[in-house]
Design a protein around this motif. Structure first.
Motif, PDB file in Angstrom:
ATOM      1  N   ILE A 194      -5.947   9.249  15.723  1.00 14.37           N
ATOM      2  CA  ILE A 194      -4.815   8.448  15.555  1.00 14.37           C
ATOM      3  C   ILE A 194      -5.267   7.245  14.651  1.00 14.37           C
ATOM      4  N   ARG A 195      -4.420   6.944  13.486  1.00 16.40           N
ATOM      5  CA  ARG A 195      -4.867   5.666  12.779  1.00 16.40           C
ATOM      6  C   ARG A 195      -3.517   5.415  12.001  1.00 16.40           C
ATOM      7  N   LEU A 196      -3.373   4.143  11.341  1.00 21.05           N
ATOM      8  CA  LEU A 196      -2.560   3.958  10.491  1.00 21.05           C
ATOM      9  C   LEU A 196      -2.680   4.601   9.458  1.00 21.05           C
ATOM     10  N   VAL A 197      -1.372   4.976   8.679  1.00 20.02           N
ATOM     11  CA  VAL A 197      -1.499   6.028   7.393  1.00 20.02           C
ATOM     12  C   VAL A 197      -1.970   5.085   6.302  1.00 20.02           C
ATOM     13  N   THR A 198      -2.679   5.983   5.427  1.00 20.04           N
ATOM     14  CA  THR A 198      -2.998   5.495   4.158  1.00 20.04           C
ATOM     15  C   THR A 198      -2.143   6.510   2.910  1.00 20.04           C
ATOM     16  N   GLU A 199      -2.322   6.129   1.862  1.00 21.40           N
ATOM     17  CA  GLU A 199      -1.655   6.920   0.729  1.00 21.40           C
ATOM     18  C   GLU A 199      -2.106   8.255   0.627  1.00 21.40           C
ATOM     19  N   ALA A 200      -3.548   8.349   0.916  1.00 21.22           N
ATOM     20  CA  ALA A 200      -4.075   9.816   0.787  1.00 21.22           C
ATOM     21  C   ALA A 200      -3.647  10.889   1.869  1.00 21.22           C
ATOM     22  N   ASP A 201      -2.656  10.353   2.727  1.00 16.13           N
ATOM     23  CA  ASP A 201      -2.463  11.200   3.763  1.00 16.13           C
ATOM     24  C   ASP A 201      -0.941  11.759   3.744  1.00 16.13           C
ATOM     25  N   TYR A 202      -0.156  10.956   2.460  1.00 15.58           N
ATOM     26  CA  TYR A 202       1.224  11.385   2.254  1.00 15.58           C
ATOM     27  C   TYR A 202       1.323  13.060   2.109  1.00 15.58           C
ATOM     28  N   ALA A 203       0.712  13.599   1.253  1.00 14.40           N
ATOM     29  CA  ALA A 203       0.760  14.887   0.927  1.00 14.40           C
ATOM     30  C   ALA A 203       0.499  15.781   2.196  1.00 14.40           C
ATOM     31  N   GLY A 204      -0.323  15.374   3.073  1.00 11.10           N
ATOM     32  CA  GLY A 204      -0.322  16.255   4.374  1.00 11.10           C
ATOM     33  C   GLY A 204       0.604  15.845   5.101  1.00 11.10           C
ATOM     34  N   MET A 205       1.208  14.831   5.182  1.00 10.42           N
ATOM     35  CA  MET A 205       2.330  14.580   5.923  1.00 10.42           C
ATOM     36  C   MET A 205       3.638  15.382   5.442  1.00 10.42           C
ATOM     37  N   LYS A 216       7.381   7.367  -1.957  1.00 13.62           N
ATOM     38  CA  LYS A 216       8.285   6.198  -2.173  1.00 13.62           C
ATOM     39  C   LYS A 216       8.914   5.924  -0.671  1.00 13.62           C
ATOM     40  N   ARG A 217       9.446   6.922   0.071  1.00 15.90           N
ATOM     41  CA  ARG A 217       9.934   6.655   1.520  1.00 15.90           C
ATOM     42  C   ARG A 217       8.754   5.867   2.305  1.00 15.90           C
ATOM     43  N   ILE A 218       7.693   6.554   2.188  1.00 18.62           N
ATOM     44  CA  ILE A 218       6.740   5.952   3.350  1.00 18.62           C
ATOM     45  C   ILE A 218       6.101   4.559   2.716  1.00 18.62           C
ATOM     46  N   ASP A 219       6.059   4.593   1.433  1.00 17.11           N
ATOM     47  CA  ASP A 219       5.862   3.167   1.031  1.00 17.11           C
ATOM     48  C   ASP A 219       6.798   1.953   1.656  1.00 17.11           C
ATOM     49  N   ILE A 245       6.393   1.560   5.395  1.00 18.94           N
ATOM     50  CA  ILE A 245       5.093   0.594   5.755  1.00 18.94           C
ATOM     51  C   ILE A 245       5.100  -0.720   5.348  1.00 18.94           C
ATOM     52  N   SER A 246       5.926  -1.138   4.409  1.00 23.25           N
ATOM     53  CA  SER A 246       6.188  -2.554   4.161  1.00 23.25           C
ATOM     54  C   SER A 246       6.451  -3.679   5.173  1.00 23.25           C
ATOM     55  N   HIS A 247       6.876  -2.850   6.228  1.00 24.88           N
ATOM     56  CA  HIS A 247       7.340  -3.659   7.488  1.00 24.88           C
ATOM     57  C   HIS A 247       7.110  -2.987   8.670  1.00 24.88           C
ATOM     58  N   TYR A 248       7.206  -1.774   8.917  1.00 23.83           N
ATOM     59  CA  TYR A 248       7.194  -0.938  10.110  1.00 23.83           C
ATOM     60  C   TYR A 248       5.888  -0.122  10.284  1.00 23.83           C
ATOM     61  N   PRO A 249       5.282   0.389  11.462  1.00 26.08           N
ATOM     62  CA  PRO A 249       4.328   1.072  11.635  1.00 26.08           C
ATOM     63  C   PRO A 249       4.432   2.539  11.335  1.00 26.08           C
ATOM     64  N   CYS A 250       3.363   3.293  10.738  1.00 21.06           N
ATOM     65  CA  CYS A 250       3.475   4.658  10.444  1.00 21.06           C
ATOM     66  C   CYS A 250       2.110   4.994  10.926  1.00 21.06           C
ATOM     67  N   ALA A 270       3.834   9.682  13.303  1.00 20.63           N
ATOM     68  CA  ALA A 270       5.226   9.090  13.803  1.00 20.63           C
ATOM     69  C   ALA A 270       5.303   7.386  13.074  1.00 20.63           C
ATOM     70  N   TYR A 271       6.815   7.280  13.045  1.00 18.31           N
ATOM     71  CA  TYR A 271       6.608   6.226  12.321  1.00 18.31           C
ATOM     72  C   TYR A 271       8.312   5.716  12.796  1.00 18.31           C
ATOM     73  N   ALA A 272       8.276   4.330  12.602  1.00 19.15           N
ATOM     74  CA  ALA A 272       9.421   3.444  12.661  1.00 19.15           C
ATOM     75  C   ALA A 272      10.354   3.042  11.280  1.00 19.15           C
ATOM     76  N   GLY A 273      11.418   2.830  11.693  1.00 20.77           N
ATOM     77  CA  GLY A 273      12.089   2.279  10.326  1.00 20.77           C
ATOM     78  C   GLY A 273      13.557   1.619  10.531  1.00 20.77           C
ATOM     79  N   LEU A 274      13.883   1.131   9.529  1.00 16.30           N
ATOM     80  CA  LEU A 274      15.034   0.058   9.632  1.00 16.30           C
ATOM     81  C   LEU A 274      16.226   0.913  10.430  1.00 16.30           C
TER      82      LEU A 274
END
Length: 203
Positions: A7-18, A45-48, A51-56, A69-73
C-alpha cells in the motif's frame, strides 16, 4: 515470483489500473451510480483533483492494482472543511485478503493526521460486504435516502455512514494537505504498520 502486497500513495502511472478496478462496478453493479465508464483522461482529472489536498492510496501486487481508497471533498462551504467523504474499491481478483480493511485503516489514520474530524461514506443498497466493512471499521449508520438512484432497471437506496476521527475541538485549525504530511514520521509509520499487517494477514 509473487511479490508482497504493498500500500502506497497513488502515482499517475496507477490511474489506468485504478480505472480497470472501477470499470466493472460501473458496468455490472449499482455500487456507483455512473452509467458510463469514464475515459482515462476524465478519470485522471478526477484523481488529480482529489490528490491536490486529500489522500489516495493504492494496493499493488506485481504491478497490478488490487484496490484503492481515497477521500474527497464532502461539501464546498468553509464550515465543512473538517469533513471528508471516503471511497474504496477492491478488485474482484483480490477479494478476501483483508485489503479493504487495511486500506481503510491507512486512509482514516492519514485523514486524522491531516486534521480532519469527520468522515462520511455512502453505500448503495444492497451491498452487504460494504455495509459489514463500514460497521467493522467503526462507522455508524446515520441515514437512508430511499430510492434515490435508478440504475439497471431498479431504484436503489443509499445508506449514509459517519465516523468521528477525534474529539471535536473548540477552535479547530484547518486540515493540511496530504503533501504537508506525506514525509512526516507519523505518516511513514502509518504505511509501515499497514503493510506489515496486510502481509501477515495474507501469509
Amino acid at each position: 515470483m509473487e511479490l508482497p502486497l504493498n500500500i502506497r500513495l497513488v502515482t499517475e502511472a496507477d490511474y489506468a489500473g485504478m480505472l480497470e478496478v472501477y470499470k466493472p462496478n460501473v458496468l455490472n453493479t449499482a455500487i456507483t451510480f455512473e452509467y458510463e465508464v469514464p475515459s482515462l483522461e476524465e478519470y485522471s482529472k478526477r484523481i488529480d483533483n482529489i490528490i491536490s489536498h486529500y489522500p489516495c492510496f493504492v494496493c499493488v501486487q506485481n504491478g497490478v492494482i488490487a484496490g484503492f481508497a481515497y477521500a474527497g471533498l464532502f461539501r464546498v462551504k468553509d464550515a465543512y472543511q473538517w469533513s471528508a467523504e471516503s471511497t474504496i474499491y477492491v478488485s474482484e481478483n483480490f477479494q478476501g485478503k483483508g485489503i479493504a480493511r487495511v486500506l481503510y485503516d491507512v486512509l482514516l489514520s492519514t485523514l486524522e493526521l491531516q486534521g480532519f474530524v469527520n468522515v462520511y461514506a455512502a453505500v448503495t443498497l444492497p451491498n452487504l460486504p460494504s455495509e459489514k466493512l463500514h460497521t467493522f471499521m467503526g462507522f455508524a449508520e446515520i441515514g437512508l435516502f430511499e430510492k434515490i438512484g435508478f440504475k439497471h432497471g431498479k431504484w436503489h437506496d443509499l445508506k449514509w455512514y459517519e465516523m468521528y476521527l477525534t474529539e471535536h475541538p473548540k477552535n479547530p485549525t484547518p486540515p493540511v494537505s496530504i503533501y504537508e504530511v506525506k514525509e512526516t514520521v507519523g505518516f511513514l509509520d502509518i504505511l509501515t504498520r499497514a503493510n506489515e499487517s496486510l502481509n501477515r494477514a495474507s501469509e
